[in-house]
Scaffold this active site. Structure first.
Site, PDB file in Angstrom:
ATOM      1  N   GLY A 121      11.595  48.748   1.830  1.00 42.41           N
ATOM      2  CA  GLY A 121      12.495  47.932   1.119  1.00 42.41           C
ATOM      3  C   GLY A 121      13.351  49.025   0.674  1.00 42.41           C
ATOM      4  O   GLY A 121      12.774  49.959   0.029  1.00 42.41           O
TER       5      GLY A 121
ATOM      6  N   GLY B  76      13.803  49.787  -4.092  1.00 47.35           N
ATOM      7  CA  GLY B  76      13.057  50.835  -3.167  1.00 47.35           C
ATOM      8  C   GLY B  76      13.792  52.296  -2.620  1.00 47.35           C
ATOM      9  O   GLY B  76      13.049  53.033  -2.907  1.00 47.35           O
TER      10      GLY B  76
ATOM     11  N   HIS C  57      21.241  29.516 -10.372  1.00 44.58           N
ATOM     12  CA  HIS C  57      22.272  30.249 -11.284  1.00 44.58           C
ATOM     13  C   HIS C  57      23.516  29.064 -11.480  1.00 44.58           C
ATOM     14  O   HIS C  57      23.865  28.275 -10.454  1.00 44.58           O
ATOM     15  CB  HIS C  57      22.907  31.256 -10.554  1.00 44.58           C
ATOM     16  CG  HIS C  57      23.692  32.319 -11.258  1.00 44.58           C
ATOM     17  ND1 HIS C  57      25.193  31.793 -11.607  1.00 44.58           N
ATOM     18  CD2 HIS C  57      23.658  33.515 -11.621  1.00 44.58           C
ATOM     19  CE1 HIS C  57      25.720  32.809 -12.450  1.00 44.58           C
ATOM     20  NE2 HIS C  57      24.885  33.871 -12.252  1.00 44.58           N
TER      21      HIS C  57
ATOM     22  N   SER D  35      30.079  35.664 -10.295  1.00 41.36           N
ATOM     23  CA  SER D  35      29.608  36.389 -11.503  1.00 41.36           C
ATOM     24  C   SER D  35      29.331  35.659 -12.854  1.00 41.36           C
ATOM     25  O   SER D  35      30.347  35.015 -13.248  1.00 41.36           O
ATOM     26  CB  SER D  35      29.949  37.636 -11.545  1.00 41.36           C
ATOM     27  OG  SER D  35      29.390  38.309 -12.844  1.00 41.36           O
TER      28      SER D  35
ATOM     29  N   ARG E 240      21.267  31.196 -18.329  1.00 43.70           N
ATOM     30  CA  ARG E 240      21.296  30.422 -17.052  1.00 43.70           C
ATOM     31  C   ARG E 240      20.641  29.060 -16.846  1.00 43.70           C
ATOM     32  O   ARG E 240      21.155  28.043 -16.321  1.00 43.70           O
ATOM     33  CB  ARG E 240      20.891  31.326 -15.914  1.00 43.70           C
ATOM     34  CG  ARG E 240      21.768  32.592 -15.758  1.00 43.70           C
ATOM     35  CD  ARG E 240      21.479  33.683 -14.890  1.00 43.70           C
ATOM     36  NE  ARG E 240      22.530  34.597 -14.785  1.00 43.70           N
ATOM     37  CZ  ARG E 240      22.322  35.805 -13.865  1.00 43.70           C
ATOM     38  NH1 ARG E 240      21.292  35.843 -13.178  1.00 43.70           N
ATOM     39  NH2 ARG E 240      23.311  36.575 -13.780  1.00 43.70           N
TER      40      ARG E 240
ATOM     41  N   HIS F 236      19.141  31.557  -6.968  1.00 42.57           N
ATOM     42  CA  HIS F 236      19.767  32.618  -7.040  1.00 42.57           C
ATOM     43  C   HIS F 236      18.818  33.781  -7.138  1.00 42.57           C
ATOM     44  O   HIS F 236      18.970  35.017  -6.564  1.00 42.57           O
ATOM     45  CB  HIS F 236      20.479  32.698  -8.208  1.00 42.57           C
ATOM     46  CG  HIS F 236      21.201  33.816  -8.593  1.00 42.57           C
ATOM     47  ND1 HIS F 236      22.072  34.710  -7.735  1.00 42.57           N
ATOM     48  CD2 HIS F 236      21.071  34.621  -9.680  1.00 42.57           C
ATOM     49  CE1 HIS F 236      22.424  35.817  -8.166  1.00 42.57           C
ATOM     50  NE2 HIS F 236      21.971  35.777  -9.395  1.00 42.57           N
TER      51      HIS F 236
ATOM     52  N   GLU G 212      12.709  42.845  -7.379  1.00 49.72           N
ATOM     53  CA  GLU G 212      12.522  41.553  -7.301  1.00 49.72           C
ATOM     54  C   GLU G 212      11.147  40.897  -6.863  1.00 49.72           C
ATOM     55  O   GLU G 212      10.642  39.768  -7.136  1.00 49.72           O
ATOM     56  CB  GLU G 212      13.538  40.741  -6.710  1.00 49.72           C
ATOM     57  CG  GLU G 212      13.784  39.304  -6.929  1.00 49.72           C
ATOM     58  CD  GLU G 212      15.051  38.612  -6.405  1.00 49.72           C
ATOM     59  OE1 GLU G 212      16.099  39.458  -6.281  1.00 49.72           O
ATOM     60  OE2 GLU G 212      15.229  37.314  -6.395  1.00 49.72           O
TER      61      GLU G 212
ATOM     62  N   ARG H 296      15.267  34.752 -16.009  1.00 49.52           N
ATOM     63  CA  ARG H 296      15.881  36.076 -16.384  1.00 49.52           C
ATOM     64  C   ARG H 296      17.244  35.881 -16.532  1.00 49.52           C
ATOM     65  O   ARG H 296      18.076  35.233 -16.150  1.00 49.52           O
ATOM     66  CB  ARG H 296      15.782  36.797 -14.639  1.00 49.52           C
ATOM     67  CG  ARG H 296      16.639  38.085 -14.819  1.00 49.52           C
ATOM     68  CD  ARG H 296      16.366  38.757 -13.422  1.00 49.52           C
ATOM     69  NE  ARG H 296      17.738  38.189 -12.615  1.00 49.52           N
ATOM     70  CZ  ARG H 296      18.866  38.406 -12.418  1.00 49.52           C
ATOM     71  NH1 ARG H 296      19.568  39.205 -13.081  1.00 49.52           N
ATOM     72  NH2 ARG H 296      19.503  37.869 -11.557  1.00 49.52           N
TER      73      ARG H 296
ATOM     74  N   LEU I  91      18.961  44.088 -12.050  1.00 46.38           N
ATOM     75  CA  LEU I  91      19.559  45.663 -11.610  1.00 46.38           C
ATOM     76  C   LEU I  91      18.757  46.567 -12.330  1.00 46.38           C
ATOM     77  O   LEU I  91      18.411  47.649 -11.783  1.00 46.38           O
ATOM     78  CB  LEU I  91      20.934  45.819 -11.587  1.00 46.38           C
ATOM     79  CG  LEU I  91      21.804  44.689 -10.687  1.00 46.38           C
ATOM     80  CD1 LEU I  91      23.293  45.183 -11.015  1.00 46.38           C
ATOM     81  CD2 LEU I  91      21.744  44.716  -9.464  1.00 46.38           C
TER      82      LEU I  91
END
Ligand SMILES: Cc1cc2nc3c(=O)[nH]c(=O)nc-3n(C[C@H](O)[C@H](O)[C@H](O)COP(=O)(O)OP(=O)(O)OC[C@H]3O[C@@H](n4cnc5c(N)ncnc54)[C@H](O)[C@@H]3O)c2cc1C
Ligand code: FES
Lengths: 264, 639
Positions: free
Chosen positions: B41, B46, B267, B285, B331, B402, B426, B436, B442
């Site tokens: 990955g 990765g 999401h 977003s 969320r 999501h 992830e 989350r 990220l």
């Protein structure tokens, strides 16, 4: 989605089918009946493929992944236009409401020596990775960085660097250029890094190496027709090519001076 | 059933990581090049791991299913990345980011991991900026921030709506620099289809070359899986088409434990489903909730166009129910509230399965230009997909699968229960508990790859006896045969149904019974329907073409075969977790006002599942107790 305005249309497709790199390849015609105008172009192809699979035939192969216009996987010619008729739109973001009932659409892979066909509409764009490998980076090892706010970057420079950095590496620029030049792609990376203070140290070396690799990959010369930028789904501007040419010139001069300096 | 040990070193939470870094063994620079590490990955996790390990001097082989590492799913992340920089001077700190993440995860994450994540978050921003990642800036030239859900500070760094793309390109370039130096070997268009375990240690992988069909073996001293999440078990999700559980699942079938598979994130703001032919869902977003207001009409069946409904007849329900967080509720909470409105018959749009996200007030307050500057590309994307102009009519939104908090179980060192198998990004389960927070994936992917795994893997290599192994070893042959046998079997079925048709059907089952709300009856039904569907798949799937060249149907079949097993495990996990927490909402366990009701007495633990040997044998549920010594266990409140 736009449910209220959606309707169904019928299309004819002429699709380039090529079993492998060695195979000759030819156009094959398909019907695409009952396509919802709310569907995306790739969803229309999914629908055609579902039928092919049902009939035990091999589906039309194309690269795709995010289907959001950001990964740069998708891309082929539709009636001679890279990513189809809509400006600033990748083929995965292109929706069928852009087409009329009864239209015939011709689908062809990117055509460029540096992008050999793998199968059908899928091509090999690894040449781009090899160009990036050849200096398309800033040399900083993990763990060395100072505080991010120690070096302010004027907002206009940061914004311009960002605009260049939004290139998705799809290859539409190469495919739309009659010489299959990669100047827009390479220019965008050169600009992105040359515009930032962090990119200064390797500036001359970078452009030189990247351009050398670009030439080695067999991309053609640029005659600034602007076809690349017009086809770019991200609207990467031609000014990136101009900047690269300047960088190249300055880079060569600095190199020469350095070499002469060494001689003294 | 065993009790697992997360191997968190002792000490105060602020000191654990620094002390651990000091105590970990090092590999001397000259020896590093004698060691090989496989990274599967090349997304954020990765690519950052491969780059950093290459810089350290290891021989790295990096694999991805994509044509280019730059196309990994991470590229699609829009909104931003959190970091406890406190550049805004608004009260942020490492401790607050830690606190918000533990609370946001509804107390189902390991405290020490989360603290470390918050700690290294500041280094991530420094490093990315040094790499030339063009993060958004203010006019003074300094970095800009915005807010994301579940936080009352502004700690999210961003690059317009393309934060993932910019961070990924940074990591990709760093990795390509190592490719240039010969430290990293890149294997693109390769799909890992088996993990090779020798003497109990992870020693390699078997991949299918997607461009040629060849089956290849690769050996190493250690293997890092960074293969991403499994939201595509729902068929329709915001994930890219190639996202799959396959990498993680094949490791699971070799003995790695799968933790909290039922912790999935739905999401709240995605473009609603339009029809059966739809292939994926598009996220809008969370950053939009900085300025967009979420509402539905107060009266059922109010079919007037949105802009003709006066404020007095609108229910801005997030602002009403959660006055202190308002539209920036986390969320899971925001998604559930949208579902409640739709269930009450207040949904909008042609299908009635949507709520409004309205920018009218923001445009009035800031001007159209400012709104365009912040969200322009998202608005454009919305218009391309729906044919509607969000500057004029509010966006229609509905929750969609999501992100997956569950994943392979790892200890504090991000090593799974199989020695030598590390899991990053992830694909692991470690930091987000049951929910989350936005802009934290990220951060976690890059934390794992740049700042955690490079240390812990050195410690593993330095302190473990790793014998020489070649790909001629029987274990590799056995794994290759295993992979070939499955492919031969799939190709030989020659049934009547496409892979997609099975995937869609599985997706319906999962969404219906293991989606935003779950209950015993539904989960039990799913647990009989999924095995039935799986049986049919193995008898009736049709894959045209042959396996010895590009075959996209075969690629999908390999992935869907795994989803058909993993979906069942998700439902089983959801059934056995008799509580509601974060994104896992069991109808039976809720407060009178519809909030998740945890059961800390019985479920304050990680559930880590061990493969039973065949798909029809029940897996074993192990647990790891979670202790909250810093953030006190409390009912989450965003009111
Ligand atoms: C639309 C969208 C928007 C998002 N926005 C945000 C955001 O604003 N902020 C935020 O923090 N998070 C966001 N996320 C979440 C975040 O993007 C992901 O969680 C994160 O990028 C995952 O990174 P990763 O490196 O773990 O995996 P990925 O980026 O998914 O990479 C997986 C890699 O593994 C490879 N791979 C997979 N399987 C195999 C296999 N079997 N063999 C070989 N290679 C394999 C793939 O080729 C790829 O290289 C968003 C997610 C989505 C879907
Ligand atoms: S599929 Fe990613 S850009 Fe089109």
């Amino acid at each position: 989605m736009g449910g209220t305005h959606s309707q169904n249309i019928n299309l004819k497709l002429k699709v380039w089918r090529q079993k492998s790199a060695k195979d000759q390849g030819a156009f094959v015609e398909y019907d695409a009946p009952n396509v919802s105008t709310d569907a995306s172009f790739l969803e229309m192809l999914d629908q055609v493929n579902e039928k092919l699979v049902q009939a035990g035939q091999e589906p039309i192969v194309f690269d795709h992944d995010c289907r959001e216009g950001i990964c740069g996987s998708c891309g082929f010619m539709i009636n001679g236009n890279a990513h189809g008729p809509q400006k600033h739109t990748t083929v995965c973001q292109l929706h069928m409401r852009q087409f009329k009932d009864g239209e015939t659409l011709v689908l062809e892979p990117w055509r460029a020596k540096a992008f050999p066909v793998i199968k059908d509409l899928m091509v090999d764009r690894e040449a781009f990775d090899r160009v990036i490998k050849s200096g398309g980076y800033i040399s900083v090892d993990t763990g060395n960085a100072q505080d991010a706010n120690n070096i302010p970057v004027p907002k206009p420079d940061a914004d311009e660097a960002f605009a260049s950095a939004t290139c998705i590496g799809c290859g539409a620029c190469v495919a739309s250029c009659k010489n299959a030049s990669a100047m827009l792609f390479v220019g965008a990376k050169v600009s992105h890094l040359a515009l930032l203070p962090q990119g200064q140290v390797e500036r001359a070396e970078r452009v030189h190496r990247m351009v050398t690799q670009m030439d080695a990959e067999g991309f053609g010369a640029c005659t600034t027709t602007g076809a690349c930028s017009a086809a770019c789904p991200k609207g990467i501007s031609l000014s990136n090519i101009a900047r690269m040419n300047r960088e190249l010139l300055v880079g060569t001069l600095t190199k020469k001076e350095a070499a002469e300096g060494d001689g003294i | 059933m065993a009790i697992l040990d997360g191997k968190v070193p002792g000490g105060t939470i602020e000191q654990i990581w620094d002390d651990h870094k000091f105590h970990m063994k090092l590999v001397n620079p000259a020896n590093k090049r004698k060691h090989k590490v496989i990274v599967v990955g090349t997304g954020l996790a990765g690519a950052s791991a491969a780059a950093s390990l290459g810089e350290l001097g290891y021989n790295v082989s990096a694999f991805c299913v994509h044509e280019s590492p730059r196309r990994a799913h991470s590229v699609a992340a829009q909104g931003g990345i959190n970091s406890a920089k406190n550049y805004k001077n608004d009260g942020d700190s490492v401790y607050r980011l830690f606190y918000d993440t533990v609370k946001g995860g509804d107390f189902r994450a390991r405290e020490a991991n989360v603290y470390r994540l918050a700690q290294v978050s500041t280094q991530i921003i420094d490093h990315c900026v040094a790499q030339g990642v063009p993060l958004a800036r203010e006019y003074g030239g300094l970095l800009s921030n915005r807010s994301f859900g579940g936080a009352q500070v502004s700690r999210t760094f961003y690059a317009r709506g393309q934060t993932g793309q910019q961070l990924l390109i940074g990591a990709y370039q760093a990795m390509m620099r190592q490719v240039d130096k010969g430290q990293v070997k890149l294997f693109n268009r390769r799909e890992m289809l088996d993990l090779v375990v020798v003497n109990g240690q992870a020693r390699g992988i078997v991949v299918r070359n997607l461009a040629t069909g060849a089956i290849e073996s690769h050996e190493a001293d250690a293997v890092i899986l960074a293969t991403g999440g499994y939201s595509n078990v729902f068929f329709l999700s915001t994930n890219a088409m190639a996202c799959a559980v396959t990498g993680a699942w094949r490791a699971y079938k070799r003995g790695a434990y799968f933790a909290n598979p039922c912790f999935t994130q739905i999401h709240p703001t995605c473009i609603p489903v339009s029809g059966e032919l739809q292939s994926k869902l598009t996220l809008m977003s969370e950053s939009l909730r900085n300025d967009g207001r979420v509402w539905v009409p107060k009266t059922k069946g109010d079919k007037r166009p949105a802009n003709q409904i006066p404020d007095s007849e609108r229910d801005y329900y997030l602002e009403r129910v959660y006055p202190s967080f308002g539209n920036l509720a986390p969320r899971d909470v925001a998604s559930r509230q949208a579902k409640y409105r739709v269930d009450e018959g207040l949904g909008v749009g042609p299908t009635g399965k949507a709520v409004y996200l309205d920018f009218r007030d923001a445009i009035q307050r800031l001007g159209k230009k400012a709104v365009q500057e912040k969200y322009g590309n998202l608005f454009e994307m919305y218009e391309k997909i729906t044919g509607e102009n969000p500057y004029e009519t509010p966006m229609r939104m509905y929750p969609a699968p999501h992100y997956t908090m569950g994943g392979l179980w790892v200890d504090y060192n991000l090593m799974s229960n199989i020695p030598g198998l590390f899991v990053a990004g992830e694909a692991n389960f470690s930091d987000h508990g049951a929910n989350r927070l936005g802009a934290s994936a990220l951060m976690q992917g890059l934390a794992d790859g740049y700042f955690v795994v490079p240390y812990t893997i050195s410690n593993y290599i330095a302190s473990t006896k790793i014998e020489k192994v070649a790909t001629t070893h029987d274990a590799f042959k056995e794994a290759e045969n295993n992979v070939r046998a499955q492919i031969t079997q799939l190709m030989g079925i020659k049934g009547n149904r496409s892979v997609d048709s099975f995937h869609k059907q599985l997706g319906h089952i999962m969404w219906e019974y293991c989606g935003m709300a779950r209950n015993e009856k539904g989960l039990t039904a799913a647990l009989t329907e999924i095995p039935k569907l799986r049986d049919e798949f193995w008898q009736n799937v049709r894959i045209p073409g042959d396996a010895n060249y590009v075959n996209t149907e075969l690629e999908k079949a390999n992935r869907v075969a795994d989803f058909l097993e993993q979906g069942e495990l998700m439902c089983l996990d959801a059934l056995e977790r008799k509580e509601s927490c974060g994104g896992h909402f069991r109808d039976e366990y809720q407060t009178p006002d519809g909030e998740a009701m945890r059961d800390d007495a019985n479920f304050c633990h990680v559930a880590a599942w061990e493969w039973g040997g065949t798909a029809n044998k029940k897996p074993t549920r192990h647990t790891e107790e979670l202790k909250f010594e810093n953030v006190k266990l409390a009912t989450r409140s965003y009111k």
